[in-house]
Design an enzyme around this catalytic site. Structure first.
Site, short mmCIF file in Angstrom:
data_model
loop_
_atom_site.label_atom_id
_atom_site.label_comp_id
_atom_site.label_asym_id
_atom_site.label_seq_id
_atom_site.Cartn_x
_atom_site.Cartn_y
_atom_site.Cartn_z
N LYS A 157 -37.69 8.80 22.66
CA LYS A 157 -36.31 9.13 22.27
C LYS A 157 -36.29 10.35 21.36
O LYS A 157 -37.24 10.61 20.63
CB LYS A 157 -35.67 7.97 21.50
CG LYS A 157 -35.49 6.69 22.30
CD LYS A 157 -34.80 5.64 21.45
CE LYS A 157 -34.62 4.35 22.22
NZ LYS A 157 -33.98 3.31 21.39
N GLY A 163 -27.04 8.16 22.08
CA GLY A 163 -26.22 8.17 23.29
C GLY A 163 -26.96 8.47 24.57
O GLY A 163 -26.35 8.79 25.58
N GLU A 199 -40.92 4.08 21.39
CA GLU A 199 -40.69 2.64 21.19
C GLU A 199 -41.15 1.87 22.41
O GLU A 199 -41.21 2.42 23.51
CB GLU A 199 -39.18 2.36 20.98
CG GLU A 199 -38.63 2.79 19.65
CD GLU A 199 -37.14 2.50 19.51
OE1 GLU A 199 -36.47 2.18 20.52
OE2 GLU A 199 -36.65 2.61 18.37
N ARG A 290 -19.11 6.33 11.51
CA ARG A 290 -17.71 6.69 11.79
C ARG A 290 -16.91 5.44 12.16
O ARG A 290 -17.47 4.37 12.37
CB ARG A 290 -17.67 7.63 13.00
CG ARG A 290 -18.30 6.97 14.23
CD ARG A 290 -18.09 7.72 15.52
NE ARG A 290 -18.48 6.92 16.67
CZ ARG A 290 -19.71 6.80 17.13
NH1 ARG A 290 -20.71 7.45 16.56
NH2 ARG A 290 -19.97 6.02 18.17
N ARG A 336 -11.67 -0.15 28.36
CA ARG A 336 -11.38 1.28 28.26
C ARG A 336 -10.86 1.76 29.61
O ARG A 336 -11.56 1.66 30.62
CB ARG A 336 -12.65 2.06 27.89
CG ARG A 336 -13.22 1.69 26.55
CD ARG A 336 -14.32 2.67 26.18
NE ARG A 336 -15.02 2.27 24.98
CZ ARG A 336 -15.89 3.04 24.33
NH1 ARG A 336 -16.16 4.25 24.80
NH2 ARG A 336 -16.49 2.61 23.24
C1 MV4 Z 1 -33.55 1.41 24.15
C2 MV4 Z 1 -33.45 0.53 25.26
C3 MV4 Z 1 -34.48 -0.35 25.47
N1 MV4 Z 1 -35.56 -0.37 24.66
N2 MV4 Z 1 -34.64 1.35 23.37
C4 MV4 Z 1 -29.59 3.94 25.07
C5 MV4 Z 1 -28.78 4.81 24.18
C6 MV4 Z 1 -29.54 4.98 22.93
N3 MV4 Z 1 -28.67 4.85 21.82
C7 MV4 Z 1 -30.60 3.93 22.97
N4 MV4 Z 1 -30.60 3.34 24.28
C8 MV4 Z 1 -31.50 2.41 24.64
N5 MV4 Z 1 -32.60 2.29 23.85
C9 MV4 Z 1 -35.61 0.49 23.63
N6 MV4 Z 1 -36.69 0.46 22.85
C10 MV4 Z 1 -32.31 0.63 26.05
C11 MV4 Z 1 -31.34 1.58 25.76
C12 MV4 Z 1 -30.23 1.59 26.65
C13 MV4 Z 1 -28.99 1.08 26.26
C14 MV4 Z 1 -28.76 0.59 24.97
C15 MV4 Z 1 -27.54 0.11 24.60
C16 MV4 Z 1 -26.50 0.09 25.51
C17 MV4 Z 1 -26.69 0.55 26.77
C18 MV4 Z 1 -27.92 1.06 27.16
C19 MV4 Z 1 -28.11 1.52 28.46
C20 MV4 Z 1 -29.31 2.01 28.84
C21 MV4 Z 1 -30.39 2.06 27.94
#
Ligand code: MV4
Length: 442
Positions: A157, A163, A199, A290, A336
């Site tokens: 990441k 996002g 991660e 926010r 939404r």
């Molecule tokens: C993750 C994850 C699974 N494992 N991290 C997506 C947006 C960003 N803010 C972080 N995200 C994710 N991080 C780990 N270690 C899955 C996502 C993710 C996700 C998280 C929340 C809501 C929707 C999502 C859709 C795809 C992936």
């Protein structure tokens, strides 16, 4: 209290803030681009200032123009809404340097949480667990060792991301090097910085977030959670509170953990701690500094006006409510409504030539559109939020179905039908959905 607030935003959130200002007896200044002269927030505000051409870089993101608008209207404070400049630490700083109050957290906290590694480290110091990973990737071998210990898949990441941009999944040792370099490239492009972290990838988590409010005197409360797992391409579609999966004990525990962490850093204002939730465990991901799009579901079940609290706190008021006075009442869901093709999700700007809003008990609409309004092509496609409240989840869902049926939006493609389809899905009805829900249903 402030006498005049400039609302540095457009659309439904500009109206949302304007309405609370009115209730507090605060005069409002709308800013708008050349594409938004006929926008509802401009019509309803006490004063309005055109700040530039349609592109956001020349209008809603144009800091000198916004500061000038504040100066010529003799504004006391600036509310950033969400999106646009709401999480821009430099904007918050500039606003304060010019002698206006920024209605939001201190710029140092916006900056701190904007750095996802610092955010994780800060939270961990207060006992908020996050996802196992490597903050500073030293070598490929270090990642290989991590993979051996924790297993695949992994995820890279962007440190300055959020996002979904700049993320890469790694399913195998062989992919490590390429994933890191392509994530770095994308991060540099999107955020002007190529720092990334790693991660373990959680496969089927829920996205659950905790709403907190903190005043300038160390008083902090949480207002429960929102389940935001129903999303597509990192765009949330439906949010609800409470989440069916959490027990009362889990809610109290993650709430208390969040409150303590926020108090420890002397945070001020509204904030949201985002977690992934899997196998009954919470993993901290990010903190949003926010007001959020989905804040109405929390308002409906707590009967607290979050914008009113936010403005009062910014004005230096002491928060009166205490944690034991906050009651969660019934259930709320937000759909939404976007002006876009429901299948391709391609935006569908244009004229709304017929418009009828649902109403009745437990139905709330947050929108700035009206019959005869032409949706400009320059901005977000979200045109309305439909929120229903019920004594329990079942009533809330029936009410949402009834309200969606009543809703008429003609002239532009929209996501009403999509929501009707989602509400019929077994995994939605049972509440046992996770972030993969939208991939799984088609
Ligand atoms: C993750 C994850 C699974 N494992 N991290 C997506 C947006 C960003 N803010 C972080 N995200 C994710 N991080 C780990 N270690 C899955 C996502 C993710 C996700 C998280 C929340 C809501 C929707 C999502 C859709 C795809 C992936």
């Amino acid at each position: 209290m402030f006498k005049k607030v400039l609302i540095a935003n457009r659309g439904e959130v500009a109206l949302r803030v304007l309405r609370t200002c009115r209730e507090l007896g605060i005069e409002t200044v709308a800013i708008h681009s050349e594409a938004d002269s006929e926008a509802m927030h401009v019509k309803l505000a006490d004063e309005s200032v055109c700040i530039g051409p349609p592109p956001v870089s020349q209008s809603y993101l144009n800091i000198p123009s916004i500061i000038t608008a504040a100066t010529i209207t003799n504004t006391d404070a600036i509310h950033p809404g969400y999106g646009f400049l709401s999480e821009n630490a430099r904007f918050a700083e500039i606003v304060e340097e010019h002698g206006y109050k920024f209605i939001g957290p201190k710029s140092e906290h916006i900056k701190l949480m904007g750095n996802k590694i610092k955010a994780k480290e800060t939270m961990l110091a207060s006992g908020v667990q996050s996802i196992p990973g490597i903050n500073e990737i030293g070598s490929i071998n270090q990642v290989k060792d991590f993979g051996k210990e924790y297993g695949y898949p992994l995820i890279i990441k962007a440190v300055n991301g959020g996002g979904g941009k700049g993320m890469r999944k790694i399913y195998d040792e062989k992919e490590i090097e390429d994933s890191i370099s392509s994530a770095k490239k994308e991060s540099l492009n999107a955020f002007g910085d190529d720092s990334v972290y790693l991660e373990k990838l959680l496969i089927n988590p829920k996205h659950i977030e905790i709403q907190i409010i903190a005043d300038q005197y160390g008083n902090v409360v949480h207002l429960g959670e929102r389940d935001c797992s129903v999303q597509r391409n990192h765009q949330k579609l439906i949010e609800e509170s409470p989440s069916v999966t959490l027990s009362k004990e889990e809610r109290e525990q993650i709430g208390l953990t969040s409150v303590n962490a926020v108090r420890a850093i002397k945070y001020e204002g509204l904030g949201t701690l985002e977690f992934l939730y899997e196998n009954n465990k919470f993993y901290f991901m990010e903190m949003n500094t926010r007001l959020q799009v989905e804040h109405p579901v929390t308002e409906m079940i707590t009967n607290i006006d979050l914008v009113k609290e936010q403005i009062r706190i910014a004005a230096g008021d002491k928060m009166k409510m205490q944690q034991n006075e906050i009651e969660i009442n019934g259930h709320a869901i937000e759909c939404r409504i976007n002006a876009e093709n429901p299948k391709t999700f391609i935006p569908s700007p244009g004229m709304i030539n017929r418009y009828h809003q649902p109403g009745g008990l437990g139905v709330r609409i947050e929108s700035a559109v009206y019959e005869g309004y032409k949706i400009p092509s320059h901005y977000d496609s979200m045109i309305a939020k439909l929120i229903t409240h019920g004594a329990d989840r079942e009533e809330c869902i029936s009410r949402m179905k009834r309200a969606l049926e009543e809703y008429v939006i003609m002239g532009v493609d929209n996501t009403i039908q999509l929501h009707q389809d989602i509400l019929k899905e077994n995994n939605f009805v049972s509440g046992k959905y996770n972030i993969n829900f939208m991939n799984d249903i088609r």
